[in-house]
Design an enzyme around this catalytic site. Structure first.
Site, mmCIF file in Angstrom:
data_model
loop_
_atom_site.group_PDB
_atom_site.id
_atom_site.type_symbol
_atom_site.label_atom_id
_atom_site.label_comp_id
_atom_site.label_asym_id
_atom_site.label_seq_id
_atom_site.Cartn_x
_atom_site.Cartn_y
_atom_site.Cartn_z
ATOM 1 C CG ASN A 19 -6.927 13.945 41.783
ATOM 2 O OD1 ASN A 19 -7.532 14.432 42.730
ATOM 3 N ND2 ASN A 19 -7.237 12.766 41.256
ATOM 4 C CD1 TRP A 20 -2.864 17.833 45.608
ATOM 5 C CD2 TRP A 20 -3.837 19.246 47.054
ATOM 6 N NE1 TRP A 20 -2.099 18.977 45.667
ATOM 7 C CE2 TRP A 20 -2.670 19.851 46.539
ATOM 8 C CE3 TRP A 20 -4.602 19.950 47.982
ATOM 9 C CZ2 TRP A 20 -2.251 21.132 46.917
ATOM 10 C CZ3 TRP A 20 -4.197 21.218 48.357
ATOM 11 C CH2 TRP A 20 -3.037 21.804 47.832
ATOM 12 C CE LYS A 21 -5.574 10.156 43.051
ATOM 13 N NZ LYS A 21 -5.200 8.806 42.647
ATOM 14 C CG HIS A 24 -10.215 9.858 39.390
ATOM 15 N ND1 HIS A 24 -9.929 8.677 40.034
ATOM 16 C CD2 HIS A 24 -9.035 10.455 39.141
ATOM 17 C CE1 HIS A 24 -8.615 8.583 40.182
ATOM 18 N NE2 HIS A 24 -8.045 9.650 39.650
ATOM 19 C CD GLU A 57 -8.340 7.183 43.094
ATOM 20 O OE1 GLU A 57 -8.639 8.295 43.558
ATOM 21 O OE2 GLU A 57 -7.161 6.844 42.850
ATOM 22 C CD GLU A 67 -6.117 9.899 35.888
ATOM 23 O OE1 GLU A 67 -5.102 10.419 36.355
ATOM 24 O OE2 GLU A 67 -7.134 9.686 36.557
ATOM 25 N N GLY A 79 -1.527 5.248 41.088
ATOM 26 C CA GLY A 79 -1.078 4.982 42.449
ATOM 27 C C GLY A 79 -0.269 3.714 42.597
ATOM 28 C CB SER A 127 2.627 6.031 38.367
ATOM 29 O OG SER A 127 1.870 5.199 39.240
ATOM 30 N N GLY A 171 -1.376 12.587 40.663
ATOM 31 C CA GLY A 171 -1.908 12.290 41.986
ATOM 32 C C GLY A 171 -0.829 12.427 43.047
ATOM 33 N N GLY A 172 -0.272 11.299 43.469
ATOM 34 C CA GLY A 172 0.689 11.254 44.577
ATOM 35 C C GLY A 172 1.799 12.299 44.502
HETATM 36 P P1 PGA Z 1 -1.206 8.906 40.729
HETATM 37 O O1 PGA Z 1 -2.766 9.325 40.547
HETATM 38 O O2 PGA Z 1 -0.401 9.993 40.061
HETATM 39 O O3 PGA Z 1 -1.002 8.859 42.194
HETATM 40 O O4 PGA Z 1 -1.036 7.592 40.048
HETATM 41 C C1 PGA Z 1 -3.231 9.891 39.352
HETATM 42 C C2 PGA Z 1 -4.718 10.131 39.434
HETATM 43 O O5 PGA Z 1 -5.427 9.296 39.996
HETATM 44 O O6 PGA Z 1 -5.238 11.158 38.947
#
Ligand code: PGA
Length: 249
Positions: A9-11, A95, A97, A167, A173, A213, A234-235
């Site tokens: 997930n590149w956001k 998600h 966010e 999640e 993050g 993470s 994500g990251g």
């Molecule tokens: P993260 O993000 O791996 O950077 O914690 C995961 C996500 O939000 O899908």
């Protein structure tokens, strides 16, 4: 047996040029594996270009959000048929966010999941508790409510195509991954919930991803858990080398 699924997930990261460069790097020498599927979720702007680059590879595309209507006066929104046409197989829904930043409710999640399924996309329905909720011992009640309302009235036939992503908000993050045991406890709870709702066969076949993470060092121990079927990254998915290591957990 459930196939594993790893989604990057590149956001809100990567221009089209950067996304194409990443896709070329990741797909070079990448061979499909019988036991796992891989997808990336770039920003909307890069979907079309990536669909061309990834056309003959085993790497699929996932959108980061979808609107529930087919078309209309919804400025800034994108519909499920549009995502399908752009080459998506999956779409992230709910998600944290978006729940937090855009006020997305369980009811919105439900409408979006139904729209995705109607269009032939596999919805990846994200659930998870905040740190306060975990500390107040509300993890299971929060997840139960998110699932109950998010999956409300989705037919048993369709639910088999849906994917759930656990999640924990406190792990996204932050570098604070849930331990494999903490994650498995919630995954097991989610599978039992699905079993009560849809029966053993559907629950046993549903792919439940962990996200928060994930990195090349913890991917293997998370994937070794009985009810962890995949990862939402994500990251660590922003760098092709690190994402490649996670795919090869
Ligand atoms: P993260 O993000 O791996 O950077 O914690 C995961 C996500 O939000 O899908």
């Amino acid at each position: 047996m459930r196939r594993a699924l790893i989604i990057g997930n590149w956001k809100m990261h990567k221009t089209v040029a950067q996304a194409v460069g990443f896709a070329r790097e990741l797909s070079a020498g990448f061979t499909a594996r019988a036991d796992r599927d891989v997808a990336i979720a770039p920003p909307f702007t890069a979907l079309h270009a990536l669909s061309a680059v990834l056309k003959d590879t085993a790497i699929a595309l996932c959108a980061q959000d979808v609107h529930w209507e087919l078309e209309g006066a919804f400025t800034g929104e994108v519909s499920a048929p549009m995502l399908l046409e752009a080459g998506c197989r999956y779409v992230l829904i709910g998600h944290s966010e978006r729940r937090r930043g855009s006020g997305e409710s369980n009811e919105d999640v439900n409408r979006k999941a139904k729209a995705a399924l109607r269009a032939g996309l596999a919805p990846v329905i994200c659930v998870g508790e905040t740190l306060d909720e975990r500390e107040a011992k509300q993890t299971f009640s929060v997840i139960r409510r998110q699932l109950k309302e998010g999956l409300n009235n989705i037919l048993a036939d369709d639910i088999g195509r849906a994917i759930v992503a656990y999640e924990p908000v406190w792990a996204i993050g932050t570098g604070k991954t849930a331990t494999p045991g903490q994650a498995e406890e919630v995954h097991d709870f989610i599978r039992q919930f699905l079993e009560r709702m849809n029966g053993t066969e559907i629950a046993a076949g549903t792919c439940i991803l962990y996200g928060g993470s994930v990195n090349p060092d913890n991917a293997g121990s998370l994937m070794a858990q009985k009810d962890i079927d995949g990862l939402l990254v994500g990251g660590a998915s922003l760098d092709a080398g690190s994402f490649r290591k996670i795919i090869d957990y």
